[in-house]
Design a protein around this motif. Structure first.
Motif, short mmCIF file in Angstrom:
data_model
loop_
_atom_site.label_atom_id
_atom_site.label_comp_id
_atom_site.label_asym_id
_atom_site.label_seq_id
_atom_site.Cartn_x
_atom_site.Cartn_y
_atom_site.Cartn_z
N VAL A 134 59.19 88.57 -0.42
CA VAL A 134 58.15 89.11 0.44
C VAL A 134 58.40 90.60 0.61
CG1 VAL A 134 57.62 86.98 1.69
CG2 VAL A 134 59.48 88.43 2.49
N HIS A 135 57.35 91.37 0.59
CA HIS A 135 57.51 92.82 0.70
C HIS A 135 56.24 93.42 1.29
CE1 HIS A 135 54.84 93.50 -2.78
NE2 HIS A 135 55.38 92.40 -3.24
N LEU A 136 56.36 94.65 1.78
CA LEU A 136 55.21 95.34 2.35
C LEU A 136 54.28 95.80 1.24
CD1 LEU A 136 56.81 97.48 5.19
CD2 LEU A 136 55.91 95.16 5.26
N LEU A 137 52.99 95.81 1.55
CA LEU A 137 51.98 96.10 0.54
C LEU A 137 51.47 97.54 0.59
CD1 LEU A 137 49.98 92.76 0.74
CD2 LEU A 137 51.66 93.44 -0.97
N PHE A 138 52.02 98.33 1.49
CA PHE A 138 51.68 99.76 1.53
C PHE A 138 52.92 100.54 1.95
CE2 PHE A 138 50.87 98.09 5.71
CZ PHE A 138 51.22 99.09 6.61
N SER A 139 52.98 101.78 1.52
CA SER A 139 54.14 102.61 1.82
C SER A 139 53.96 103.33 3.15
CB SER A 139 54.34 103.64 0.71
OG SER A 139 53.26 104.56 0.69
N GLU A 140 55.04 103.89 3.63
CA GLU A 140 54.98 104.61 4.90
C GLU A 140 54.01 105.79 4.83
OE1 GLU A 140 58.03 106.45 8.28
OE2 GLU A 140 58.78 105.80 6.32
N LYS A 141 53.95 106.44 3.68
CA LYS A 141 53.06 107.60 3.56
C LYS A 141 51.59 107.19 3.51
CE LYS A 141 53.35 108.02 -1.51
NZ LYS A 141 51.93 107.70 -1.77
N ASP A 142 51.32 105.92 3.23
CA ASP A 142 49.94 105.44 3.15
C ASP A 142 49.48 104.71 4.41
OD1 ASP A 142 49.51 106.45 0.59
OD2 ASP A 142 50.34 104.66 -0.36
N GLN A 143 50.33 104.67 5.44
CA GLN A 143 49.90 104.03 6.68
C GLN A 143 48.76 104.82 7.30
OE1 GLN A 143 52.94 104.00 9.74
NE2 GLN A 143 53.63 106.05 9.21
N LEU A 144 47.96 104.16 8.11
CA LEU A 144 46.76 104.79 8.66
C LEU A 144 46.90 105.20 10.12
CD1 LEU A 144 43.94 102.64 7.02
CD2 LEU A 144 45.05 104.72 6.19
N VAL A 145 48.01 104.86 10.75
CA VAL A 145 48.29 105.36 12.10
C VAL A 145 49.68 105.97 12.10
CG1 VAL A 145 46.78 103.71 13.27
CG2 VAL A 145 49.17 103.13 12.92
N LEU A 146 49.81 107.10 12.76
CA LEU A 146 51.09 107.79 12.82
C LEU A 146 51.68 107.78 14.22
CD1 LEU A 146 50.19 110.92 10.63
CD2 LEU A 146 51.36 108.83 9.92
N ASP A 147 50.85 107.55 15.22
CA ASP A 147 51.30 107.55 16.60
C ASP A 147 52.09 106.28 16.89
OD1 ASP A 147 51.65 107.62 19.34
OD2 ASP A 147 49.65 108.40 19.74
N GLN A 148 53.33 106.43 17.31
CA GLN A 148 54.18 105.28 17.60
C GLN A 148 53.56 104.37 18.66
OE1 GLN A 148 56.83 104.38 16.02
NE2 GLN A 148 57.69 102.76 17.33
N ALA A 149 52.76 104.95 19.56
CA ALA A 149 52.13 104.15 20.61
C ALA A 149 51.17 103.13 20.03
CB ALA A 149 51.40 105.06 21.60
N ASP A 150 50.61 103.42 18.86
CA ASP A 150 49.67 102.50 18.23
C ASP A 150 50.37 101.41 17.43
OD1 ASP A 150 47.45 103.86 19.20
OD2 ASP A 150 47.43 105.25 17.51
N ALA A 151 51.69 101.48 17.33
CA ALA A 151 52.44 100.51 16.54
C ALA A 151 52.73 99.23 17.31
CB ALA A 151 53.74 101.13 16.04
N SER A 152 52.37 99.19 18.58
CA SER A 152 52.50 97.98 19.38
C SER A 152 51.12 97.39 19.61
CB SER A 152 53.16 98.28 20.73
OG SER A 152 53.16 97.13 21.56
#
Length: 205
Positions: A9-27
Protein backbone atom coordinates in the motif's frame (compact mmCIF):
# COMPACT_ATOMS: atom_id res chain seq x y z
CA UNK A 1 -12.47 -6.91 1.65
CA UNK A 2 -9.18 -7.43 3.44
CA UNK A 3 -5.78 -6.23 2.27
CA UNK A 4 -3.33 -9.08 2.09
CA UNK A 5 -0.31 -8.68 4.39
CA UNK A 6 1.83 -9.12 1.28
CA UNK A 7 0.00 -6.41 -0.69
CA UNK A 8 1.89 -3.14 -0.96
CA UNK A 9 0.00 0.00 0.00
CA UNK A 10 1.34 3.43 -0.85
CA UNK A 11 0.24 7.02 -1.31
CA UNK A 12 -1.05 7.96 -4.74
CA UNK A 13 0.21 11.54 -4.80
CA UNK A 14 3.42 13.21 -3.71
CA UNK A 15 3.81 15.95 -1.14
CA UNK A 16 4.47 18.51 -3.86
CA UNK A 17 1.18 17.58 -5.55
CA UNK A 18 -1.03 17.95 -2.48
CA UNK A 19 -3.80 20.51 -2.82
CA UNK A 20 -3.77 21.96 0.70
CA UNK A 21 -0.70 23.36 2.41
CA UNK A 22 -2.22 24.73 5.61
CA UNK A 23 -1.64 22.29 8.47
CA UNK A 24 -4.99 23.35 9.93
CA UNK A 25 -6.72 21.77 6.94
CA UNK A 26 -4.98 18.44 7.52
CA UNK A 27 -7.40 17.54 10.32
CA UNK A 28 -11.04 16.61 9.59
CA UNK A 29 -12.15 19.24 12.12
CA UNK A 30 -10.63 22.45 13.51
CA UNK A 31 -11.76 21.20 16.93
CA UNK A 32 -9.59 18.07 16.75
CA UNK A 33 -5.81 18.15 16.97
CA UNK A 34 -4.00 16.60 14.02
CA UNK A 35 -2.02 14.27 16.29
CA UNK A 36 -5.09 12.95 18.13
CA UNK A 37 -5.16 9.77 16.07
CA UNK A 38 -8.17 8.13 17.70
CA UNK A 39 -10.34 11.22 17.34
CA UNK A 40 -9.21 11.81 13.76
CA UNK A 41 -9.93 8.20 12.80
CA UNK A 42 -13.39 8.42 14.35
CA UNK A 43 -14.17 11.62 12.44
CA UNK A 44 -12.90 10.51 9.04
CA UNK A 45 -14.62 7.14 9.39
CA UNK A 46 -17.95 8.89 9.98
CA UNK A 47 -17.20 11.37 7.18
CA UNK A 48 -16.63 8.66 4.55
CA UNK A 49 -18.86 5.83 5.75
CA UNK A 50 -20.80 4.07 3.00
CA UNK A 51 -22.01 1.30 5.29
CA UNK A 52 -25.68 1.80 4.45
CA UNK A 53 -24.98 1.58 0.73
CA UNK A 54 -22.82 -1.49 1.18
CA UNK A 55 -25.81 -3.33 2.61
CA UNK A 56 -27.54 -2.67 -0.72
CA UNK A 57 -24.46 -3.29 -2.87
CA UNK A 58 -25.70 -6.53 -4.44
CA UNK A 59 -28.74 -4.65 -5.78
CA UNK A 60 -26.99 -1.52 -7.04
CA UNK A 61 -26.27 -3.14 -10.40
CA UNK A 62 -30.01 -2.95 -11.09
CA UNK A 63 -29.89 0.85 -11.26
CA UNK A 64 -26.33 1.59 -12.33
CA UNK A 65 -23.49 0.29 -14.45
CA UNK A 66 -20.10 -0.17 -12.86
CA UNK A 67 -17.99 3.00 -12.98
CA UNK A 68 -20.87 4.76 -14.72
CA UNK A 69 -20.09 8.24 -13.38
CA UNK A 70 -20.64 11.16 -15.72
CA UNK A 71 -18.44 14.27 -15.40
CA UNK A 72 -19.97 17.39 -13.88
CA UNK A 73 -20.51 19.17 -17.20
CA UNK A 74 -22.43 16.16 -18.52
CA UNK A 75 -24.67 16.16 -15.45
CA UNK A 76 -25.88 19.52 -16.81
CA UNK A 77 -26.37 17.99 -20.25
CA UNK A 78 -28.57 15.38 -18.58
CA UNK A 79 -30.62 18.19 -17.06
CA UNK A 80 -29.54 17.48 -13.49
CA UNK A 81 -29.08 20.07 -10.78
CA UNK A 82 -26.09 19.33 -8.57
CA UNK A 83 -26.94 19.55 -4.87
CA UNK A 84 -24.42 19.44 -2.05
CA UNK A 85 -24.59 16.67 0.52
CA UNK A 86 -22.22 15.97 3.38
CA UNK A 87 -23.32 12.34 3.60
CA UNK A 88 -21.01 9.91 1.84
CA UNK A 89 -23.85 7.43 1.37
CA UNK A 90 -25.73 10.01 -0.73
CA UNK A 91 -22.71 10.92 -2.84
CA UNK A 92 -23.66 10.58 -6.54
CA UNK A 93 -27.18 9.37 -5.81
CA UNK A 94 -29.60 10.98 -8.25
CA UNK A 95 -33.33 11.39 -8.35
CA UNK A 96 -34.94 12.63 -11.58
CA UNK A 97 -33.35 16.05 -12.20
CA UNK A 98 -31.13 16.19 -9.11
CA UNK A 99 -27.82 14.62 -8.20
CA UNK A 100 -26.17 14.79 -4.79
CA UNK A 101 -22.42 15.33 -4.59
CA UNK A 102 -20.26 15.38 -1.48
CA UNK A 103 -17.46 17.98 -1.44
CA UNK A 104 -13.96 16.64 -0.92
CA UNK A 105 -12.97 16.95 2.75
CA UNK A 106 -9.89 19.17 2.81
CA UNK A 107 -7.93 16.63 4.83
CA UNK A 108 -8.07 14.18 1.90
CA UNK A 109 -6.12 16.70 -0.16
CA UNK A 110 -3.29 16.69 2.40
CA UNK A 111 -0.26 14.45 2.01
CA UNK A 112 0.42 14.60 5.76
CA UNK A 113 -3.09 13.40 6.54
CA UNK A 114 -2.86 10.37 4.25
CA UNK A 115 0.63 9.57 5.51
CA UNK A 116 -0.19 9.84 9.21
CA UNK A 117 -3.79 8.73 9.55
CA UNK A 118 -4.54 6.44 6.61
CA UNK A 119 -1.29 4.83 5.49
CA UNK A 120 0.67 4.60 8.75
CA UNK A 121 -1.79 2.25 10.56
CA UNK A 122 -1.61 -0.20 7.65
CA UNK A 123 2.16 -0.08 7.29
CA UNK A 124 2.86 -0.21 11.03
CA UNK A 125 0.68 -3.27 11.49
CA UNK A 126 2.29 -5.05 8.56
CA UNK A 127 5.79 -4.49 9.92
CA UNK A 128 4.84 -5.77 13.37
CA UNK A 129 3.39 -9.03 12.11
CA UNK A 130 4.04 -9.80 8.46
CA UNK A 131 1.43 -12.54 8.30
CA UNK A 132 -1.18 -10.81 10.46
CA UNK A 133 -4.29 -9.30 8.93
CA UNK A 134 -4.37 -5.52 8.90
CA UNK A 135 -6.93 -3.83 11.20
CA UNK A 136 -10.37 -3.96 9.50
CA UNK A 137 -11.21 -0.39 10.56
CA UNK A 138 -8.01 0.95 8.99
CA UNK A 139 -8.57 -1.06 5.80
CA UNK A 140 -12.18 0.13 5.56
CA UNK A 141 -11.42 3.83 5.81
CA UNK A 142 -8.43 3.45 3.44
CA UNK A 143 -10.64 1.87 0.77
CA UNK A 144 -13.44 4.38 1.31
CA UNK A 145 -11.03 7.31 0.98
CA UNK A 146 -9.48 5.89 -2.18
CA UNK A 147 -12.87 5.07 -3.67
CA UNK A 148 -14.30 8.48 -2.85
CA UNK A 149 -11.46 10.28 -4.61
CA UNK A 150 -11.67 7.88 -7.55
CA UNK A 151 -15.22 9.12 -8.13
CA UNK A 152 -13.79 12.61 -8.49
CA UNK A 153 -11.46 11.38 -11.21
CA UNK A 154 -14.67 10.72 -13.14
CA UNK A 155 -16.51 13.86 -12.04
CA UNK A 156 -13.69 16.25 -12.98
CA UNK A 157 -12.26 15.24 -16.35
CA UNK A 158 -12.10 18.62 -18.09
CA UNK A 159 -11.29 22.23 -17.16
CA UNK A 160 -15.01 22.99 -17.40
CA UNK A 161 -15.68 20.32 -14.76
CA UNK A 162 -13.12 21.88 -12.44
CA UNK A 163 -14.71 25.29 -12.93
CA UNK A 164 -18.10 23.84 -11.98
CA UNK A 165 -16.58 22.04 -8.99
CA UNK A 166 -15.10 25.28 -7.68
CA UNK A 167 -18.36 27.14 -8.26
CA UNK A 168 -20.15 24.46 -6.23
CA UNK A 169 -17.42 24.51 -3.54
CA UNK A 170 -16.61 20.85 -4.12
CA UNK A 171 -12.88 21.64 -4.27
CA UNK A 172 -10.82 24.63 -3.06
CA UNK A 173 -10.91 27.72 -5.27
CA UNK A 174 -7.12 27.87 -5.58
CA UNK A 175 -6.83 24.53 -7.41
CA UNK A 176 -5.80 24.94 -11.04
CA UNK A 177 -6.19 22.41 -13.85
CA UNK A 178 -2.58 21.22 -14.03
CA UNK A 179 -2.36 20.78 -10.27
CA UNK A 180 -5.63 18.86 -10.19
CA UNK A 181 -4.48 16.49 -12.93
CA UNK A 182 -1.28 15.63 -11.09
CA UNK A 183 -3.11 15.08 -7.80
CA UNK A 184 -5.96 12.91 -9.07
CA UNK A 185 -4.09 10.80 -11.62
CA UNK A 186 -3.18 7.98 -9.24
CA UNK A 187 -6.76 7.62 -8.02
CA UNK A 188 -8.07 7.42 -11.59
CA UNK A 189 -6.17 4.17 -12.14
CA UNK A 190 -7.30 2.33 -9.02
CA UNK A 191 -8.81 -1.12 -9.50
CA UNK A 192 -12.20 -2.04 -8.07
CA UNK A 193 -10.57 -4.34 -5.51
CA UNK A 194 -8.70 -1.34 -4.10
CA UNK A 195 -11.76 0.70 -3.19
CA UNK A 196 -14.89 0.34 -1.06
CA UNK A 197 -17.59 -1.62 -2.92
CA UNK A 198 -20.20 1.14 -2.63
CA UNK A 199 -17.94 3.58 -4.50
CA UNK A 200 -17.58 1.33 -7.55
CA UNK A 201 -20.95 2.08 -9.10
CA UNK A 202 -21.01 5.70 -8.05
CA UNK A 203 -24.41 5.09 -6.49
CA UNK A 204 -26.26 5.40 -9.78
CA UNK A 205 -24.69 8.48 -11.38
Amino acid sequence: MQISPDETVHLLFSEKDQLVLDQADASPSPLVAFDDKNAVLKLITAELSTERLERLYDMLFLVSNRRNISPLHHQLVKGRQTLITERADLHLVWNYDRIFVKPIPLCLLSHAFWQTHLLAPLVAHATVGHHAARPPSAVKVWREAQGFLRTYASLIQHPSDLHLAKTLHLVPNNVDWNTWCRFIDGFAHLKDRQVAPATITGSCA
